[in-house]
Design a protein around this motif. Structure first.
Motif, short mmCIF file in Angstrom:
data_model
loop_
_atom_site.label_atom_id
_atom_site.label_comp_id
_atom_site.label_asym_id
_atom_site.label_seq_id
_atom_site.Cartn_x
_atom_site.Cartn_y
_atom_site.Cartn_z
N LEU A 7 0.84 -1.20 0.00
CA LEU A 7 0.00 0.00 0.00
C LEU A 7 0.88 1.25 0.00
N GLY A 8 1.91 1.25 0.83
CA GLY A 8 2.79 2.41 0.90
C GLY A 8 3.49 2.70 -0.41
N THR A 9 3.99 1.65 -1.06
CA THR A 9 4.70 1.88 -2.33
C THR A 9 3.75 2.35 -3.42
N ALA A 10 2.49 1.88 -3.37
CA ALA A 10 1.50 2.33 -4.36
C ALA A 10 1.19 3.81 -4.16
N LEU A 11 1.06 4.25 -2.91
CA LEU A 11 0.80 5.66 -2.64
C LEU A 11 1.96 6.53 -3.10
N LEU A 12 3.17 6.09 -2.83
CA LEU A 12 4.34 6.86 -3.26
C LEU A 12 4.55 6.77 -4.76
N SER A 70 -3.86 4.70 12.07
CA SER A 70 -3.53 4.71 10.64
C SER A 70 -2.39 5.68 10.35
N ALA A 71 -2.39 6.84 10.99
CA ALA A 71 -1.34 7.84 10.74
C ALA A 71 0.02 7.34 11.22
N THR A 72 0.07 6.82 12.43
CA THR A 72 1.37 6.36 12.95
C THR A 72 1.87 5.14 12.17
N THR A 73 0.94 4.33 11.68
CA THR A 73 1.36 3.14 10.93
C THR A 73 1.90 3.50 9.55
N ILE A 74 1.20 4.38 8.83
CA ILE A 74 1.69 4.73 7.49
C ILE A 74 2.98 5.53 7.59
N ARG A 75 3.15 6.29 8.67
CA ARG A 75 4.43 6.98 8.87
C ARG A 75 5.56 5.96 9.00
N ARG A 76 5.30 4.89 9.74
CA ARG A 76 6.33 3.87 9.92
C ARG A 76 6.58 3.11 8.62
N VAL A 77 5.52 2.87 7.86
CA VAL A 77 5.68 2.21 6.56
C VAL A 77 6.59 3.05 5.66
N PHE A 78 6.28 4.34 5.55
CA PHE A 78 7.09 5.22 4.70
C PHE A 78 8.54 5.28 5.19
#
Length: 403
Positions: A30-35, A68-76
């Motif tokens: 999901l993170g790579t798709a957003l980026l 969700s915010a803290t998790t996607i921050r860690r993913v990025f």
């Protein structure tokens, strides 16, 4: 007053369910798709654009405390660890159970496969998470196109075992492909150096998952060892090497088959001009290999490059396809290609001749400079006569400056 929405807000909205995903791999995908959307719209230096976006995102969302915010921050932060602030990102209080597995993968295998002509090479690496909670073993496949010198596509997905088996079966049943285990350092080097060129393209290749999977592929490549020596593309042949290669060719059975070994006079001059064009075209590729010819390379030469870069008289145009067929056959034998590979290239060239003749006749693919030289020759002007050349330029200046 309306709420101001930034690109960072859009990312947070798109990632609102990230903490509910089943595993770290799903979150990284999901993170790579957003980026990937950032990578796709950047006009140049796309890798830097992604890194700067992540840096800005981490700074702008530092006070967000939702799961969700803290998790996607860690993913990025795990996908782009060199982004500013990435090393300071901590798991949130509501982090999913797989959060500590983000980016914690190890290499399980490396392979390469491609066509015998050398047009393209695909590199395949498989990875597994350190713990099962991270997700399934997955594969990264990167396609390097040697004709344009870029990493043309990237795919990350699974199951790794199924992807690997499909590739093995495909190569086992096609004599025009090869398959081998690959050194991880070489895989890293080849994919990365061609990917650096891709990152700076104005327009990306139109198909595939290059943009969406670029960031996770970069994170996986970073885990591989680097080569002791950085490979460089070979230099084009020196004049002496070109002369020696041409002599070897003219003494070959392929040259004799097409009647090129007995030419003299004007025909011989035209033959050497055609051979010089073949060698010049080969030198324009990153690998600069004069013996790497395929149906694709022949098409690039006969239906595009030669019309843009060379001025042919009628004798040259009549001879060029024959010279190309002989040279391609000679090159295939020198490289030890299967007979079917040589036959495919020969048949492809033969089928291109009518279109080559049409393009030669219409001149529609000539560059402005080539068109001007062609007209100069058609008007009977000697390029070595400065006065005649100057007079012709003055008389045709209005044509030469037209768009």
């Amino acid at each position: 007053m309306a709420t101001t929405h930034t690109p960072y807000d859009a990312v947070l909205h798109a990632a609102r369910d990230v903490s509910r995903l089943d595993c770290a791999l799903d979150a990284e995908m999901l993170g790579t798709a957003l980026l990937g959307s950032v990578y796709a719209v950047a006009e140049s230096d796309r890798s830097t654009a992604v890194r700067e976006f992540v840096s800005g995102f981490l700074a702008a969302t530092s006070r967000r405390r939702t799961a969700s915010a803290t998790t996607i921050r860690r993913v990025f932060a795990r996908l782009v660890p060199d982004a500013e602030g990435a090393d300071r990102v901590k798991p949130g209080a509501q982090a999913p159970s797989w959060s500590d597995q983000l980016g914690r993968v190890h290499l399980t295998g490396c392979w390469a496969y491609g066509d015998v002509y050398g047009d393209q090479t695909s590199y395949l690496a498989t990875f597994a998470y350190d713990e099962a909670a991270g997700g399934p073993e997955h594969a990264m496949v990167a396609l390097v196109d040697h004709n344009i010198g870029i990493t043309k596509d990237i795919f990350v997905g699974g199951p790794a075992e199924r992807i690997l088996e499909q590739v093995r079966q495909m190569c086992a049943t096609d004599e025009l492909t090869w398959f081998r285990t690959e050194d991880p350092a070489r895989l890293h080097s080849e994919v990365s150096r061609h990917l650096a060129i891709t990152d700076d393209l104005g327009d990306l290749p139109g198909e595939g998952s290059l943009a969406t999977d670029r960031t996770i592929a970069g994170a996986r490549l970073a885990l591989l060892p680097r080569p002791v020596r950085t490979p460089v593309d070979p230099e084009p042949l020196t004049p002496a090497e070109r002369t020696a290669l041409v002599r070897q060719f003219l003494a070959s059975p392929e040259a004799a088959r097409f009647g090129l070994d007995t030419m003299d006079g004007p025909e011989l001059a035209s033959l050497h001009f055609c051979l010089s064009l073949l060698l010049d075209h080969a030198a324009s590729f990153p690998d600069a290999d004069p013996l790497r010819w395929s149906p694709t390379v022949a098409e690039l030469f006969l239906l595009d490059w030669v019309h843009r870069r060379a001025v042919l008289d009628m004798d040259d145009a009549a001879l060029l396809p024959r010279v190309l067929r002989a040279w391609a056959g000679y090159a295939a034998r020198r490289r030890g290609l299967p007979e079917s590979a040589a036959s495919q290239t020969d048949s492809a060239i033969e089928e291109m001749v009518p279109e080559f003749a049409r393009l030669y006749s219409t001149g529609e693919r000539r560059s402005p400079a080539t068109a001007a030289v062609a007209q100069l020759m058609a008007d009977g002007v000697d390029p070595d006569d400065p006065e005649a050349l100057h007079a012709w330029i003055e008389a045709n200046r209005h044509h030469l400056t037209d768009d």
